[in-house]
Design an enzyme around this catalytic site. Structure first.
Site, mmCIF file in Angstrom:
data_model
loop_
_atom_site.group_PDB
_atom_site.id
_atom_site.type_symbol
_atom_site.label_atom_id
_atom_site.label_comp_id
_atom_site.label_asym_id
_atom_site.label_seq_id
_atom_site.Cartn_x
_atom_site.Cartn_y
_atom_site.Cartn_z
ATOM 1 N N ASP A 270 3.095 12.163 -3.412
ATOM 2 C CA ASP A 270 2.482 11.104 -4.228
ATOM 3 C C ASP A 270 1.127 11.612 -4.723
ATOM 4 O O ASP A 270 0.455 12.349 -4.008
ATOM 5 C CB ASP A 270 2.296 9.820 -3.401
ATOM 6 C CG ASP A 270 2.126 8.586 -4.282
ATOM 7 O OD1 ASP A 270 3.055 7.752 -4.323
ATOM 8 O OD2 ASP A 270 1.072 8.451 -4.947
ATOM 9 N N CYS A 360 12.539 0.846 -11.836
ATOM 10 C CA CYS A 360 12.151 -0.556 -11.672
ATOM 11 C C CYS A 360 11.748 -1.177 -13.006
ATOM 12 O O CYS A 360 11.112 -2.217 -13.040
ATOM 13 C CB CYS A 360 11.011 -0.671 -10.663
ATOM 14 S SG CYS A 360 9.528 0.211 -11.171
HETATM 15 N N1 SAH Z 1 8.703 4.432 -3.706
HETATM 16 C C1 SAH Z 1 7.612 3.592 -3.319
HETATM 17 C C2 SAH Z 1 7.008 2.862 -4.475
HETATM 18 C C3 SAH Z 1 6.559 3.769 -5.576
HETATM 19 S S1 SAH Z 1 5.216 3.101 -6.417
HETATM 20 C C4 SAH Z 1 8.033 2.619 -2.219
HETATM 21 O O1 SAH Z 1 9.219 2.481 -1.952
HETATM 22 O O2 SAH Z 1 7.164 1.960 -1.629
HETATM 23 C C5 SAH Z 1 4.763 4.389 -7.442
HETATM 24 C C6 SAH Z 1 3.963 5.467 -6.763
HETATM 25 O O3 SAH Z 1 3.983 6.573 -7.647
HETATM 26 C C7 SAH Z 1 2.494 5.135 -6.550
HETATM 27 O O4 SAH Z 1 2.182 5.315 -5.197
HETATM 28 C C8 SAH Z 1 1.729 6.154 -7.420
HETATM 29 O O5 SAH Z 1 0.575 6.658 -6.779
HETATM 30 C C9 SAH Z 1 2.750 7.249 -7.566
HETATM 31 N N2 SAH Z 1 2.656 8.092 -8.771
HETATM 32 C C10 SAH Z 1 2.460 7.701 -10.040
HETATM 33 N N3 SAH Z 1 2.551 8.768 -10.872
HETATM 34 C C11 SAH Z 1 2.815 9.854 -10.104
HETATM 35 C C12 SAH Z 1 3.027 11.224 -10.370
HETATM 36 N N4 SAH Z 1 3.003 11.711 -11.620
HETATM 37 N N5 SAH Z 1 3.307 12.040 -9.337
HETATM 38 C C13 SAH Z 1 3.361 11.568 -8.061
HETATM 39 N N6 SAH Z 1 3.147 10.283 -7.751
HETATM 40 C C14 SAH Z 1 2.895 9.422 -8.758
#
Ligand code: SAH
Length: 413
Positions: A270, A360
């Protein structure tokens, strides 16, 4: 009639009440037909005042009770008007003799709560959605439970003048379920609606798995409750596996599921470093040693490329990015991004491995999302779609409302 504000009335604040005599608006024919089939919204461009003497709907304050009629003057629905969003009216009832009053709100809330009482009777889960807006026939009203605290999120402006009323109706219903605190969360705003100062973080359980939720700062109302059953699915899929990679891992929900399922090593990726701290705490809460797993702060696209080049391979890859399509116009770009992401994820998938791909975004339809996982994207691997999942039962939708079916979770192997 109640206090109908027009553009000419000056600065006197409009205080619409739920029981006020409704303002009548006319709905364009197509929108009237959709409403009668059960679609819960009418967009503002399909609304017009019922007569010249009546105020332009643009002058109505958000939260005004409106009665929608078709062009032939027949009753269509009773709704709350929203001046804040392109959705001009959110519908509550198609029954001409059913008033939009407290009794209706309480009856809908009680029905929504009873549905969850049935779903979570085993007492292993105390973090779930108590009310899912349109899907529970309470448009725009989202209420999530986190143990002894509930977070209320009100979409658009329709509920704004009714917040106090809602508080009076909700608090006793929540207390009866042992929920002591009620907090209203809006973008950039947090309002405590009960008397005592609530905690910012709470420990909750999901199918017996313990985790910590930051209800003051966390994403959505604190956690992604909608992935609960998909996390349980990942837990089952991870049984006996060696390495699992969880992309966009946030506070580690899928990582924890995979580790509890028995995966030897889980790599969480992340961009947000602090989210990994919460993930590590969640591992420890469930008697797992976070030191045996990796938490990488990196851009998922760049990390996948580097990991592939290093020859890293995973038996299971979970990919649950943030919404790539905030609007209908953004869909083609979003689909292109999903294709790139899925192709990159395939680059680190071990032979015989499983890919879980989630979206989503309500604007991305399932068929189009599956198109970003077709054989052209996943060349030569012969992966087939084993399972297609969506939202859990505490996030109900309406048959006539495709916009509500936003979550897609596809398992390929
Ligand atoms: N899968 C998670 C929810 C994802 S929310 C769960 O089940 O709880 C989206 C996440 O993507 C956030 O934490 C954000 O920090 C991360 N994010 C956004 N863009 C990103 C990128 N380019 N690379 C890695 N992480 C990213």
């Amino acid at each position: 009639m109640g206090s109908r504000a027009t553009k000419h009335e000056g600065p006197r604040p409009a205080r619409p009440r739920v029981e006020q005599a409704p303002v009548r608006l006319v709905v364009a024919e197509r929108a009237a037909r959709a409403a009668r089939r059960g679609h819960p919204w009418v967009f503002r461009d399909a609304l017009r005042p019922a007569s010249r003497e009546l105020p332009d709907s643009a002058g109505l304050p958000s939260g005004t009770v409106v009665e929608l009629h078709d062009e032939r003057g027949r009753f269509v629905a009773r709704a709350l008007y929203d001046a804040d969003t392109p959705i001009g009216a959110r519908l509550f009832t198609l029954a001409p003799d059913e008033p939009l009053d407290d009794a209706l709100l309480v009856q809908r809330l009680a029905r929504a709560f009873a549905h969850r009482d049935g779903l979570f009777a085993d007492d292993l889960t105390d973090a779930y959605r108590l009310c899912h807006g349109e899907g529970d026939r309470l448009p725009g009203l989202v209420l999530d439970r986190y143990a002894e605290l509930a977070v209320l999120r009100l979409d658009g402006g329709l509920w704004r003048p009714h917040t106090d009323r809602l508080r009076h109706l909700l608090v006793p219903l929540l207390r009866a379920r042992g929920i002591e605190h009620l907090v209203l969360r809006a973008p950039g705003e947090r309002q405590v609606l009960t008397h005592r100062e609530p905690p910012d973080t709470l420990e909750v359980r999901e199918h017996g798995v313990r985790f910590e939720v930051d209800v003051a700062r966390g994403q959505k109302t604190g956690a992604f409750l909608d992935q609960r059953e998909n996390r349980a699915r990942v837990r089952a899929l991870a049984r006996g596996l060696g390495r699992v990679c969880n992309l966009f891992s946030y506070t580690g929900g899928f990582s924890l599921a995979a580790a509890l399922g028995g995966a030897g090593e889980v790599v969480s990726v992340d961009v947000a470093g602090p989210a990994h701290e919460a993930a590590r705490r969640a591992f420890a809460l469930n008697d797992l040693d976070p030191g045996r797993h990796a938490f990488v702060t990196a851009d998922a696209f760049a990390w996948l490329e580097a990991a592939r080049a290093r020859g890293e391979r995973f038996d299971l890859v979970v990919c649950d990015p943030p919404s790539f399509a905030p609007s209908e116009r953004a869909v083609p770009k979003a689909l292109a991004a999903y294709r790139r992401l899925h192709a990159a994820a395939l680059g680190v998938l071990a032979p015989g491995g499983t890919l879980c791909a989630a979206s989503c975004s309500s604007h991305v339809r399932l068929e189009d999302f599956l198109g970003t996982l077709d054989d052209a994207v996943l060349p030569g691997r012969g992966l087939s779609v084993r399972e297609v999942w969506g939202q859990p039962a505490d996030h109900p939708t309406l048959a006539a409302w495709p916009e509500g079916r936003y979550l897609k979770f596809v398992v390929l192997a």
